[in-house]
Design an enzyme around this catalytic site. Structure first.
Site, mmCIF file in Angstrom:
data_model
loop_
_atom_site.group_PDB
_atom_site.id
_atom_site.type_symbol
_atom_site.label_atom_id
_atom_site.label_comp_id
_atom_site.label_asym_id
_atom_site.label_seq_id
_atom_site.Cartn_x
_atom_site.Cartn_y
_atom_site.Cartn_z
ATOM 1 N N ALA A 14 0.804 -1.218 0.000
ATOM 2 C CA ALA A 14 0.000 0.000 0.000
ATOM 3 C C ALA A 14 0.840 1.273 0.000
ATOM 4 C CB ALA A 14 -0.943 0.001 1.195
ATOM 5 N N GLY A 17 6.263 -0.612 -3.892
ATOM 6 C CA GLY A 17 6.257 -1.850 -4.663
ATOM 7 C C GLY A 17 7.654 -2.192 -5.122
ATOM 8 N N ASP A 242 -1.454 -10.480 -1.085
ATOM 9 C CA ASP A 242 -0.094 -10.571 -0.560
ATOM 10 C C ASP A 242 -0.011 -11.440 0.690
ATOM 11 O OD1 ASP A 242 -1.376 -8.691 1.072
ATOM 12 O OD2 ASP A 242 -0.051 -7.036 0.540
ATOM 13 N N GLY A 420 8.214 -8.062 7.624
ATOM 14 C CA GLY A 420 9.183 -7.088 8.142
ATOM 15 C C GLY A 420 9.265 -7.059 9.649
#
Length: 504
Positions: A14, A17, A242, A420
């Site tokens: 969001a 990319g 995703d 992450g």
């Protein structure tokens, strides 16, 4: 030594990319980032849009770089965030840039839908999807009520990864995992619910044929081949959502695991054969999203590192300038302050998108009679403590549901943290302590890995999800965290958490 096979993955979040080349040889996976780029929201006319053409051009730029390097890619796969979609007209052109899920046009519309169209429990009984105002169903309802011209003129409706695949191939499909985020898919039938689609004035025929992850959509059009210098490369419908791609990359050894996809959002869940839709899952607002090989991702969305990311942007030093501390320094300083001094419910609506996240946290603590965190260290400690305690609450619910699946091995013995957030060693240890379970952290780049491995599966290089996971486990380094033994302290903190959150 076997020849390497190269796969091109487009991974869109969001805010940013990237394009990645993945290769497989001798049972190991390697990857290299080719390009990285921002994904900017466009604010105009009182609405927020995604720039679908800019994303398309970034895909083309990445493919041109692949051609320049002389890499012979076997296929292309695209994954993105969920729920958003593109309208296509009778002339085969995009009618308007897609509206972004953060656009405020859906505020209050979900409640109006339940009041005027269909009641809340009936919608959940069909879809088993967690209620969020920006789910596709409520976006479409808002557009219908507002007289959205693009919606009125649409011949086809394509979810974002399907729209980008269509721009590359000219072929329109509806990939299962991305469709499952819409609150319009019935997991029992494996297709979109005509009843729900028709409730917002649309038809099932507008949404394309349903395909499962691993299906070839088509090949690059002649136009794209000329632009990039590539041949008719196949485009594969990977897990277009995703999170679906990320969960496919969990390096689990067996079915006795839970996962926590840790990023801006934290998504904690289990992998099941069938959707779990009952009064208890409705009460706790759990979601059933599509996975690969007919599995369901039974999970709950938790407001994750969004809290930390927003506060970090607001932190100031003693001179009033933006705080320049690194993640490591900031998180380390949080470990030096008193634990459990201030606790919040990360999923309280006050933290959805406040003007100031710091002020929102301070107000919550003040209203619940707690010490108010003032320094960056105190605020970060409050966030990490609270996230770990929220994870414990959801993990306990998951164990309850896991028992109901009837699996012969009915104990979750490991929690895999991917994404992450898996790099946050303090929060990882807190999670192991709070949940009382072994935590395995990694891989960080799970979404791209899942995308690449699903392309490899489509080519026949791996036979199933468990072979995929063995290869991934053999290709990445995992870090293990075990409960530290301070159970009584965490039990007391959890009691405080329950008391505080029940006050709100």
């Amino acid at each position: 030594m076997t020849d390497k096979k190269y796969f091109f993955a487009v991974d869109l979040g969001a805010t940013s990319g990237r394009t990645i080349i993945g290769s497989m040889a001798d049972g190991r996976l390697e990857q290299e980032e080719i390009t990285r780029f921002p994904n900017n929201l466009i604010e105009t006319g009182g609405h927020f849009y995604w720039d679908i053409y800019a994303l398309y051009l970034e895909m083309i730029r990445g493919l041109k770089e692949v051609a320049r390097r002389g890499l012979d890619i076997a296929s292309i796969g695209i994954d993105t965030w969920g729920v958003d979609f593109v309208f296509i007209g009778d002339d085969g052109a995009i009618l308007r840039n897609p509206m972004a899920y953060r656009d405020p046009h859906t505020f209050g519309r979900m409640e109006k839908y339940f009041e005027k169209v269909m009641d809340r429990q009936s919608v959940y009984d069909i879809t088993g999807i967690q209620f969020m105002n920006f789910n596709s169903l409520f976006q479409l309802y808002a557009m219908q009520q507002d007289g959205n011209v693009a919606m009125k003129m649409a011949k086809e409706v394509l979810f974002v990864p399907d729209a980008l695949s269509w721009m590359l191939t000219g072929e329109a499909v509806c990939e299962y995992t991305i469709a499952s985020t819409s609150q319009m898919l019935d997991p029992r039938t494996g297709d979109l619910s005509e009843k729900l689609i028709e409730s917002v004035g649309m038809k099932r025929s507008q949404f394309g044929r349903m395909v499962q992850p691993g299906t070839q959509i088509g090949v690059l059009t002649e136009e794209v081949q000329k632009m990039t210098g590539l041949g008719p490369v196949p485009v594969i419908a990977v897990a277009g959502h995703d999170t679906g791609a990320a969960v496919a990359a969990v390096p689990a050894k067996n079915e006795q695991f839970a996962y926590l996809s840790s990023g801006t959002w934290s998504l904690m869940g289990i992998e099941t054969k069938n959707a779990i839709i009952n009064d208890r899952s409705y009460e706790l607002n759990f979601t059933n999203e599509g996975g690969i090989e007919g599995t369901t991702r039974f999970l709950k969305n938790i407001c994750g590192m969004w809290l930390y990311e927003r506060c970090r942007k607001e932190f100031k030093d003693s001179t009033g300038e933006p705080l320049s501390a690194s993640h490591q320094e900031l998180q380390g300083s949080a470990m030096q302050v008193e634990a459990f001094r201030s606790i919040i419910n990360p999923d309280d609506k006050a933290f959805a998108n406040p003007p100031s996240m710091i002020e929102a946290i301070q107000t919550y603590c003040r209203e619940t009679g707690q010490a108010v965190p003032e320094t960056p260290a105190e605020i970060c400690r409050c966030i990490f403590d609270s996230l770990a305690l929220r994870y414990r609450q959801v993990f306990q619910w998951l164990k309850e549901f896991y028992l109901s699946t009837g699996k012969p091995l009915s104990t979750i013995n490991v929690l895999h943290i991917i994404g992450g957030g898996s790099l946050n060693k303090y929060l990882n240890q807190f999670t192991a302590d709070a949940c009382g379970v072994e935590v395995l952290a990694g891989p960080q780049e799970c979404t791209a890995i899942g995308n690449i491995m699903l392309q490899a599966k489509a080519m026949g290089l791996v036979k199933d999800i468990w072979e995929m996971r063995r290869i991934i486990a053999n290709s990445v380094d995992l870090v293990a965290y075990h409960p530290s033994g301070d159970k009584a302290t965490w039990d007391a903190a959890y009691e405080k958490y329950l008391k505080v959150t029940n006050q709100k």
